[in-house]
Design a protein around this motif. Structure first.
Motif, PDB file in Angstrom:
ATOM      1  N   GLY A  66      -6.480  14.551  -8.871  1.00 63.69           N
ATOM      2  CA  GLY A  66      -5.727  15.733  -9.252  1.00 63.69           C
ATOM      3  C   GLY A  66      -6.611  16.962  -9.273  1.00 63.69           C
ATOM      4  N   ALA A  67      -6.019  18.115  -8.979  1.00 67.58           N
ATOM      5  CA  ALA A  67      -6.751  19.383  -8.995  1.00 67.58           C
ATOM      6  C   ALA A  67      -5.755  20.491  -9.293  1.00 67.58           C
ATOM      7  CB  ALA A  67      -7.453  19.634  -7.671  1.00 67.58           C
ATOM      8  N   SER A  68      -6.208  21.523  -9.988  1.00 65.81           N
ATOM      9  CA  SER A  68      -5.364  22.683 -10.281  1.00 65.81           C
ATOM     10  C   SER A  68      -6.230  23.928 -10.322  1.00 65.81           C
ATOM     11  CB  SER A  68      -4.623  22.511 -11.610  1.00 65.81           C
ATOM     12  OG  SER A  68      -5.532  22.425 -12.686  1.00 65.81           O
ATOM     13  N   THR A  69      -5.602  25.069 -10.062  1.00 64.46           N
ATOM     14  CA  THR A  69      -6.319  26.336 -10.075  1.00 64.46           C
ATOM     15  C   THR A  69      -5.366  27.451 -10.447  1.00 64.46           C
ATOM     16  OG1 THR A  69      -7.666  27.858  -8.768  1.00 64.46           O
ATOM     17  CG2 THR A  69      -5.914  26.696  -7.615  1.00 64.46           C
TER      18      THR A  69
ATOM     19  N   THR B 134       0.849  -1.192   0.000  1.00 64.01           N
ATOM     20  CA  THR B 134       0.000   0.000   0.000  1.00 64.01           C
ATOM     21  C   THR B 134       0.884   1.241   0.000  1.00 64.01           C
ATOM     22  OG1 THR B 134      -1.756  -1.135   1.207  1.00 64.01           O
ATOM     23  CG2 THR B 134      -1.759   1.270   1.246  1.00 64.01           C
ATOM     24  N   ARG B 135       0.733   2.065  -1.046  1.00 67.65           N
ATOM     25  CA  ARG B 135       1.567   3.262  -1.177  1.00 67.65           C
ATOM     26  C   ARG B 135       0.678   4.453  -1.536  1.00 67.65           C
ATOM     27  NH1 ARG B 135       6.867   2.165  -1.200  1.00 67.65           N
ATOM     28  NH2 ARG B 135       7.267   4.323  -1.855  1.00 67.65           N
ATOM     29  N   VAL B 136       1.127   5.630  -1.095  1.00 60.21           N
ATOM     30  CA  VAL B 136       0.469   6.895  -1.439  1.00 60.21           C
ATOM     31  C   VAL B 136       1.541   7.837  -1.982  1.00 60.21           C
ATOM     32  CG1 VAL B 136      -0.817   8.887  -0.620  1.00 60.21           C
ATOM     33  CG2 VAL B 136      -1.320   6.623   0.312  1.00 60.21           C
ATOM     34  N   ASN B 137       1.346   8.322  -3.183  1.00 60.83           N
ATOM     35  CA  ASN B 137       2.254   9.293  -3.800  1.00 60.83           C
ATOM     36  C   ASN B 137       1.495  10.602  -4.026  1.00 60.83           C
ATOM     37  OD1 ASN B 137       4.438   7.386  -4.128  1.00 60.83           O
ATOM     38  ND2 ASN B 137       3.254   6.511  -5.828  1.00 60.83           N
ATOM     39  N   GLY B 138       2.192  11.691  -3.829  1.00 63.02           N
ATOM     40  CA  GLY B 138       1.529  12.977  -4.016  1.00 63.02           C
ATOM     41  C   GLY B 138       2.513  14.085  -4.344  1.00 63.02           C
ATOM     42  N   SER B 139       2.000  15.150  -4.926  1.00 58.88           N
ATOM     43  CA  SER B 139       2.801  16.348  -5.206  1.00 58.88           C
ATOM     44  C   SER B 139       1.914  17.571  -5.055  1.00 58.88           C
ATOM     45  CB  SER B 139       3.407  16.298  -6.609  1.00 58.88           C
ATOM     46  OG  SER B 139       2.399  16.344  -7.598  1.00 58.88           O
ATOM     47  N   LEU B 140       2.535  18.678  -4.639  1.00 58.07           N
ATOM     48  CA  LEU B 140       1.817  19.929  -4.415  1.00 58.07           C
ATOM     49  C   LEU B 140       2.778  21.071  -4.698  1.00 58.07           C
ATOM     50  CD1 LEU B 140      -0.614  21.575  -3.319  1.00 58.07           C
ATOM     51  CD2 LEU B 140       0.371  21.271  -1.024  1.00 58.07           C
ATOM     52  N   GLY B 141       2.305  22.073  -5.418  1.00 56.91           N
ATOM     53  CA  GLY B 141       3.167  23.211  -5.724  1.00 56.91           C
ATOM     54  C   GLY B 141       2.380  24.411  -6.201  1.00 56.91           C
ATOM     55  N   THR B 142       3.031  25.584  -6.106  1.00 57.64           N
ATOM     56  CA  THR B 142       2.423  26.846  -6.533  1.00 57.64           C
ATOM     57  C   THR B 142       3.469  27.703  -7.235  1.00 57.64           C
ATOM     58  OG1 THR B 142       0.782  26.857  -4.754  1.00 57.64           O
ATOM     59  CG2 THR B 142       1.314  28.974  -5.757  1.00 57.64           C
ATOM     60  N   ASP B 143       3.072  28.318  -8.338  1.00 58.51           N
ATOM     61  CA  ASP B 143       3.891  29.297  -9.044  1.00 58.51           C
ATOM     62  C   ASP B 143       3.216  30.667  -8.947  1.00 58.51           C
ATOM     63  OD1 ASP B 143       5.698  27.338  -9.913  1.00 58.51           O
ATOM     64  OD2 ASP B 143       4.512  26.928 -11.717  1.00 58.51           O
ATOM     65  N   LEU B 144       4.003  31.668  -8.556  1.00 58.47           N
ATOM     66  CA  LEU B 144       3.528  33.051  -8.623  1.00 58.47           C
ATOM     67  C   LEU B 144       4.020  33.621  -9.951  1.00 58.47           C
ATOM     68  CD1 LEU B 144       2.185  35.519  -7.259  1.00 58.47           C
ATOM     69  CD2 LEU B 144       4.437  36.077  -6.305  1.00 58.47           C
ATOM     70  N   ASN B 145       3.131  33.728 -10.931  1.00 54.09           N
ATOM     71  CA  ASN B 145       3.537  34.105 -12.285  1.00 54.09           C
ATOM     72  C   ASN B 145       3.873  35.587 -12.410  1.00 54.09           C
ATOM     73  OD1 ASN B 145       3.148  31.455 -13.230  1.00 54.09           O
ATOM     74  ND2 ASN B 145       0.959  31.837 -13.538  1.00 54.09           N
TER      75      ASN B 145
ATOM     76  N   LEU C 188      -7.970  26.099  -2.482  1.00 52.72           N
ATOM     77  CA  LEU C 188      -7.503  25.427  -3.685  1.00 52.72           C
ATOM     78  C   LEU C 188      -8.431  24.280  -4.086  1.00 52.72           C
ATOM     79  CD1 LEU C 188      -3.645  25.212  -3.093  1.00 52.72           C
ATOM     80  CD2 LEU C 188      -4.927  26.926  -4.381  1.00 52.72           C
ATOM     81  N   TYR C 189      -8.964  23.589  -3.075  1.00 52.67           N
ATOM     82  CA  TYR C 189      -9.852  22.455  -3.381  1.00 52.67           C
ATOM     83  C   TYR C 189     -10.784  22.198  -2.213  1.00 52.67           C
ATOM     84  CZ  TYR C 189     -11.619  17.848  -4.443  1.00 52.67           C
ATOM     85  OH  TYR C 189     -12.453  16.789  -4.685  1.00 52.67           O
ATOM     86  N   SER C 190     -12.019  21.902  -2.528  1.00 53.15           N
ATOM     87  CA  SER C 190     -12.992  21.492  -1.530  1.00 53.15           C
ATOM     88  C   SER C 190     -13.916  20.460  -2.179  1.00 53.15           C
ATOM     89  CB  SER C 190     -13.806  22.693  -1.021  1.00 53.15           C
ATOM     90  OG  SER C 190     -14.764  22.279  -0.062  1.00 53.15           O
ATOM     91  N   GLY C 191     -13.849  19.218  -1.695  1.00 50.39           N
ATOM     92  CA  GLY C 191     -14.633  18.138  -2.292  1.00 50.39           C
ATOM     93  C   GLY C 191     -14.232  16.803  -1.698  1.00 50.39           C
TER      94      GLY C 191
END
Length: 259
Positions: free
Chosen positions: A187-190, A129-140, A227-230
Motif C-alpha cells: 500500500g502507498a498514499s500521498t 492465485t489472485r491479485v486484488n488492487g485499488s487506485l484512486g485520487t481525490d482533488l480536495n 505517486l510511488y517509486s520503489g
C-alpha cells in the motif's frame, strides 16, 4: 356723427394694443438652435469585487506505470474523474477604454472531483492465485491566480478570455494484495499541493451598478508527479499521476465603488 367716429377710433386703438400685447407674450422659436439629447450614462467596470460561484468539474486522471527493470510491464491507466465545485473569488477590473476591460482575479474552490478503480484478477492456469488492487485520487481543493481581458459587447455585458497559474491538493492511494504463487500485500498514499496552469473564457453581465452575474469555463492542468517509486513484490515499480480537468461554473460578483 363725431361721437360715432370717436368710438370707432377708440375701439380700433384698443384692438391694436391687445394684438401687440399677445405678440409680446408669444414664445419665440429659433429654427437654427440644435437641441442636444440628454447624456447616456456608460457603465464603469473599474473597481474591486468579490464573488461566489458553483459548478461542475471533470476530466481524465492518467496513471502511467512501469514494473521491472528493464520494464517487464508498462502502460497507462486512464480514469474518469468528476464532481461538484464551489468557492469564492476576489478581483480588480480596470476599464481601459469604452470597449476594453482588463483585470486580475484570484479564487479558491472546494472540490468533490475524484476517481477510483478496483480490480480483482485470477490466473487462468491457477485460480487459487489472485491479485486484488485499488487506485484512486481525490482533488480536495483547487484555485487559480489569473489575468483576464475582455470586450464590452454592450455597456453591461463583458466577453473575456483568462489565463494564469493554478494550484490544488490531490490525495491518492494505492493498494495491492496477492495470494498463491506470489503472496503479500502493498500500500502507498500521498497528499500534495501541486501547481500548474489554467486557461479559459467567460461572460459577465452587470445586473446593477454593483451586482453582476458570471458564467465561466476553465481548463486546469496541475502537471505530473510520482505517486510511488520503489519495490512491489520484489520488483522495481513506478506509478505517476497526471492531473487535468475541465470546470464549468456560474456565480455572482459584488463590486465596491472605489472612485
Amino acid at each position: 356723427m363725431n361721437r360715432f367716429v370717436r368710438t370707432l377710433t377708440l375701439g380700433a386703438a384698443v384692438a391694436v394694443l391687445a394684438t401687440a400685447a399677445n405678440a409680446a407674450d408669444a414664445p419665440y422659436y429659433d429654427k437654427n438652435v440644435v437641441v442636444s439629447p440628454a447624456p447616456v450614462s456608460v457603465t464603469d467596470w473599474t473597481g474591486m469585487y468579490v464573488g461566489v460561484f458553483g459548478g461542475y468539474g471533470g476530466g481524465d486522471f492518467e496513471y502511467p506505470f512501469s514494473v521491472g527493470s528493464p520494464a517487464l510491464l508498462s502502460g497507462q491507466v486512464d480514469m474518469s474523474a468528476g464532481g461538484f465545485v464551489g468557492g469564492a473569488q476576489i478581483g480588480f477590473d480596470w476599464q481601459a477604454s469604452d470597449a476594453f476591460v482588463v483585470g486580475v482575479v484570484a479564487d479558491i474552490a472546494w472540490s468533490d472531483i475524484s476517481d477510483e478503480v478496483s480490480v480483482s484478477l485470477a490466473a487462468a492456469t491457477d485460480p487459487i492465485t489472485r491479485v486484488n488492487g485499488s487506485l484512486g485520487t481525490d482533488l480536495n481543493y483547487f484555485g487559480t491566480i489569473r489575468a483576464r481581458a475582455g470586450w464590452l459587447v454592450t455597456p453591461d455585458a463583458l466577453l473575456y478570455v483568462t489565463g494564469g497559474a493554478a494550484y490544488g491538493e490531490t490525495e491518492s492511494a494505492l493498494s495491492l494484495s496477492a495470494s498463491g504463487a506470489v503472496d503479500g500485500s502493498f500500500g502507498a498514499s500521498t497528499s500534495d499541493t501541486d501547481w500548474g496552469w489554467t486557461v479559459g473564457a467567460g461572460m459577465e453581465y452587470r445586473i446593477t451598478e454593483n451586482v453582476s452575474f458570471e458564467t465561466e469555463y476553465l481548463y486546469v492542468d496541475l502537471g505530473s508527479k510520482t505517486l510511488y517509486s520503489g519495490d512491489v513484490f520484489d520488483l522495481p515499480a513506478r506509478l505517476d499521476l497526471d492531473t487535468s480537468f475541465h470546470v464549468v461554473r456560474a456565480g455572482v460578483n459584488f463590486k465596491f465603488n472605489m472612485f
